[in-house]
Scaffold this motif. Structure first.
Motif, mmCIF file in Angstrom:
data_model
loop_
_atom_site.group_PDB
_atom_site.id
_atom_site.type_symbol
_atom_site.label_atom_id
_atom_site.label_comp_id
_atom_site.label_asym_id
_atom_site.label_seq_id
_atom_site.Cartn_x
_atom_site.Cartn_y
_atom_site.Cartn_z
ATOM 1 N N THR A 165 0.799 -1.236 0.000
ATOM 2 C CA THR A 165 0.000 0.000 0.000
ATOM 3 C C THR A 165 0.833 1.288 0.000
ATOM 4 O O THR A 165 0.308 2.366 -0.260
ATOM 5 C CB THR A 165 -0.899 0.042 1.253
ATOM 6 O OG1 THR A 165 -0.033 0.074 2.406
ATOM 7 C CG2 THR A 165 -1.824 -1.154 1.334
ATOM 8 N N GLY A 166 2.098 1.183 0.389
ATOM 9 C CA GLY A 166 2.923 2.382 0.490
ATOM 10 C C GLY A 166 2.729 3.138 1.796
ATOM 11 O O GLY A 166 3.344 4.180 2.028
ATOM 12 N N GLN A 167 1.883 2.614 2.698
ATOM 13 C CA GLN A 167 1.666 3.298 3.993
ATOM 14 C C GLN A 167 2.968 3.372 4.788
ATOM 15 O O GLN A 167 3.696 2.392 4.909
ATOM 16 C CB GLN A 167 0.611 2.533 4.816
ATOM 17 C CG GLN A 167 0.324 3.196 6.175
ATOM 18 C CD GLN A 167 -0.490 2.303 7.110
ATOM 19 O OE1 GLN A 167 -1.346 1.552 6.657
ATOM 20 N NE2 GLN A 167 -0.239 2.403 8.399
ATOM 21 N N LYS A 168 3.214 4.557 5.358
ATOM 22 C CA LYS A 168 4.423 4.753 6.165
ATOM 23 C C LYS A 168 4.292 4.025 7.509
ATOM 24 O O LYS A 168 3.256 4.134 8.169
ATOM 25 C CB LYS A 168 4.594 6.264 6.400
ATOM 26 C CG LYS A 168 6.007 6.681 6.726
ATOM 27 C CD LYS A 168 6.116 8.187 6.794
ATOM 28 C CE LYS A 168 5.870 8.658 8.195
ATOM 29 N NZ LYS A 168 6.091 10.063 8.448
ATOM 30 N N ILE A 169 5.328 3.296 7.887
ATOM 31 C CA ILE A 169 5.348 2.647 9.198
ATOM 32 C C ILE A 169 6.720 2.853 9.818
ATOM 33 O O ILE A 169 7.623 3.357 9.153
ATOM 34 C CB ILE A 169 5.032 1.125 9.106
ATOM 35 C CG1 ILE A 169 6.024 0.416 8.172
ATOM 36 C CG2 ILE A 169 3.600 0.879 8.641
ATOM 37 C CD1 ILE A 169 5.915 -1.102 8.194
ATOM 38 N N GLN A 170 6.894 2.481 11.101
ATOM 39 C CA GLN A 170 8.211 2.607 11.714
ATOM 40 C C GLN A 170 8.619 1.315 12.415
ATOM 41 O O GLN A 170 7.786 0.623 12.994
ATOM 42 C CB GLN A 170 8.255 3.777 12.698
ATOM 43 C CG GLN A 170 7.232 3.721 13.809
ATOM 44 C CD GLN A 170 7.348 4.890 14.759
ATOM 45 O OE1 GLN A 170 8.329 5.634 14.756
ATOM 46 N NE2 GLN A 170 6.343 5.077 15.611
ATOM 47 N N LYS A 171 9.918 1.039 12.292
ATOM 48 C CA LYS A 171 10.483 -0.136 12.958
ATOM 49 C C LYS A 171 11.189 0.360 14.209
ATOM 50 O O LYS A 171 12.202 1.046 14.124
ATOM 51 C CB LYS A 171 11.475 -0.828 12.009
ATOM 52 C CG LYS A 171 12.188 -2.034 12.558
ATOM 53 C CD LYS A 171 13.146 -2.574 11.487
ATOM 54 C CE LYS A 171 14.102 -3.610 12.020
ATOM 55 N NZ LYS A 171 13.524 -4.923 12.223
ATOM 56 N N LEU A 172 10.646 0.022 15.366
ATOM 57 C CA LEU A 172 11.154 0.563 16.623
ATOM 58 C C LEU A 172 12.242 -0.297 17.258
ATOM 59 O O LEU A 172 13.083 0.211 17.982
ATOM 60 C CB LEU A 172 10.010 0.680 17.646
ATOM 61 C CG LEU A 172 8.894 1.656 17.318
ATOM 62 C CD1 LEU A 172 7.741 1.456 18.270
ATOM 63 C CD2 LEU A 172 9.404 3.085 17.401
ATOM 64 N N VAL A 173 12.147 -1.597 17.036
ATOM 65 C CA VAL A 173 13.072 -2.493 17.732
ATOM 66 C C VAL A 173 14.013 -3.172 16.734
ATOM 67 O O VAL A 173 13.670 -3.355 15.570
ATOM 68 C CB VAL A 173 12.327 -3.586 18.550
ATOM 69 C CG1 VAL A 173 11.417 -2.988 19.583
ATOM 70 C CG2 VAL A 173 11.577 -4.542 17.647
ATOM 71 N N GLU A 174 15.191 -3.535 17.240
ATOM 72 C CA GLU A 174 16.098 -4.364 16.448
ATOM 73 C C GLU A 174 16.002 -5.775 16.990
ATOM 74 O O GLU A 174 15.952 -5.971 18.207
ATOM 75 C CB GLU A 174 17.537 -3.846 16.580
ATOM 76 C CG GLU A 174 17.734 -2.530 15.873
ATOM 77 C CD GLU A 174 19.135 -1.975 16.051
ATOM 78 O OE1 GLU A 174 19.952 -2.581 16.771
ATOM 79 O OE2 GLU A 174 19.399 -0.912 15.464
ATOM 80 N N GLY A 175 15.942 -6.744 16.093
ATOM 81 C CA GLY A 175 15.824 -8.130 16.550
ATOM 82 C C GLY A 175 15.890 -9.081 15.385
ATOM 83 O O GLY A 175 16.338 -8.725 14.296
ATOM 84 N N THR A 176 15.443 -10.294 15.623
ATOM 85 C CA THR A 176 15.474 -11.314 14.564
ATOM 86 C C THR A 176 14.140 -12.054 14.512
ATOM 87 O O THR A 176 13.432 -12.144 15.517
ATOM 88 C CB THR A 176 16.582 -12.363 14.824
ATOM 89 O OG1 THR A 176 16.357 -12.942 16.112
ATOM 90 C CG2 THR A 176 17.958 -11.769 14.761
ATOM 91 N N THR A 177 13.815 -12.569 13.343
ATOM 92 C CA THR A 177 12.633 -13.424 13.172
ATOM 93 C C THR A 177 13.075 -14.656 12.392
ATOM 94 O O THR A 177 13.472 -14.551 11.229
ATOM 95 C CB THR A 177 11.519 -12.667 12.416
ATOM 96 O OG1 THR A 177 11.123 -11.546 13.211
ATOM 97 C CG2 THR A 177 10.310 -13.561 12.174
ATOM 98 N N LYS A 178 13.050 -15.794 13.075
ATOM 99 C CA LYS A 178 13.488 -17.046 12.432
ATOM 100 C C LYS A 178 12.286 -17.950 12.228
ATOM 101 O O LYS A 178 11.459 -18.100 13.148
ATOM 102 C CB LYS A 178 14.509 -17.758 13.322
ATOM 103 C CG LYS A 178 15.839 -17.031 13.380
ATOM 104 C CD LYS A 178 16.844 -17.811 14.183
ATOM 105 C CE LYS A 178 18.127 -17.014 14.316
ATOM 106 N NZ LYS A 178 18.900 -17.395 15.485
ATOM 107 N N ILE A 179 12.200 -18.535 11.036
ATOM 108 C CA ILE A 179 11.062 -19.406 10.732
ATOM 109 C C ILE A 179 11.558 -20.761 10.244
ATOM 110 O O ILE A 179 12.420 -20.837 9.368
ATOM 111 C CB ILE A 179 10.145 -18.752 9.667
ATOM 112 C CG1 ILE A 179 9.595 -17.428 10.209
ATOM 113 C CG2 ILE A 179 8.994 -19.711 9.290
ATOM 114 C CD1 ILE A 179 8.608 -16.723 9.313
ATOM 115 N N GLU A 180 11.026 -21.800 10.877
ATOM 116 C CA GLU A 180 11.295 -23.169 10.414
ATOM 117 C C GLU A 180 9.968 -23.797 10.071
ATOM 118 O O GLU A 180 9.001 -23.663 10.842
ATOM 119 C CB GLU A 180 11.979 -23.984 11.519
ATOM 120 C CG GLU A 180 13.414 -23.564 11.745
ATOM 121 C CD GLU A 180 14.037 -24.259 12.942
ATOM 122 O OE1 GLU A 180 13.356 -25.090 13.579
ATOM 123 O OE2 GLU A 180 15.190 -23.934 13.234
#
Ligand code: SF4
Ligand code: SF4
Ligand code: SF4
Length: 242
Positions: A118-133
């Motif tokens: 959509t192009g909607q502006k958002i913000q990433k506040l945290v640094e981290g990881t997302t792992k998927i198995e």
């Protein structure tokens, strides 16, 4: 001058004002349902536990997130950490966060992103990881799972699930969905830090710990800090009203 009162008004399609009038002072927590990306940062940080999904709040509603206006103290912390810019606090018509002005909240250093679709502006506040198995063999099921991420950080090649780590805001939404509906997909979201600048106040320390998912800190937020914060906000509102 009027007696204290609270009400919810739909000010335009899908935009709601939660209004608190006290003496000559009006606080409004504006919620834009269309902008909400269901990340639940608001629910994690609310000191009064009065914002969350209708399911978590035990009510029936078509809204993505619901504010229990009777409990809300209009501190604005939810708007401060809202990844989708769906929440805004206004005081006497002006965007204002008293807890920033009195130094209780630091200046955040979020990464600005856009929702791919959509192009909607958002913000990433945290640094981290997302792992998927995943051991899921049905492509349709994998495709449905990928759609759980509304910011466009997930994609798939057949049954392979790909995480765009630059787009992922580490929000737990896909992890919760996997735990509930996708038994063959395992998601592990971890949050490491929240980039910011400023003094580490006791309020911010508890919020940081709550956002980083430390259970002890969440309990603490619900204890003496909650009372202290309520008093602090009401004091600040009183000073503003003079
Ligand atoms: S303004 Fe404060 S009390 Fe109200 S919903 Fe947001 S965080 Fe909770
Ligand atoms: S923090 Fe903002 S975008 Fe995220 S669930 Fe709450 S209202 Fe929606
Ligand atoms: S991949 Fe998962 S954790 Fe990352 S933004 Fe999407 S739903 Fe949130």
């Amino acid at each position: 001058m009027s007696l204290p009162s609270k009400k919810i008004i739909e000010i335009q399609d899908n935009v709601y004002s939660h209004e608190f009038k006290m003496l000559n002072h009006v606080s409004e927590l504006i919620f834009n349902n269309d902008k909400c990306i269901e990340c639940d940062f608001c629910a994690k940080v609310c000191p009064k536990e009065c914002i969350g999904s209708p399911e978590d709040m035990g009510i029936e509603s078509d809204l993505k997130r619901y504010v229990d206006i009777d409990k809300c103290i209009f501190c604005g912390i939810c708007s401060f950490t809202c990844s989708g810019f769906a929440l805004n606090l206004r005081i006497n018509g002006e965007p204002k966060l008293l807890l920033i002005e009195n130094g209780s909240l630091p200046e955040l250093k979020p990464k600005e992103l856009k929702i791919k679709e959509t192009g909607q502006k958002i913000q990433k506040l945290v640094e981290g990881t997302t792992k998927i198995e995943s051991t899921e063999k049905k492509v349709k099921t994998v495709e449905n799972f990928v759609k759980e991420c509304v910011v466009g950080a997930l994609s798939n090649k057949e049954t392979e699930i790909i995480v765009d780590k630059d787009q992922c805001i580490n929000c737990y939404k896909c992890q919760k969905a996997a735990e509930k509906n996708y038994p063959k997909i395992n998601v592990d979201v971890t949050r490491a830090r929240i980039p910011n600048e400023g003094e580490v106040s006791s309020v911010w320390k508890r919020i940081t710990e709550a956002l980083l998912g430390l259970p002890a800190a969440i309990t603490d937020l619900q204890g003496p800090t909650k009372k202290k914060m309520t008093e602090q906000v009401l004091n600040l509102l009183g000073k503003q009203a003079k």
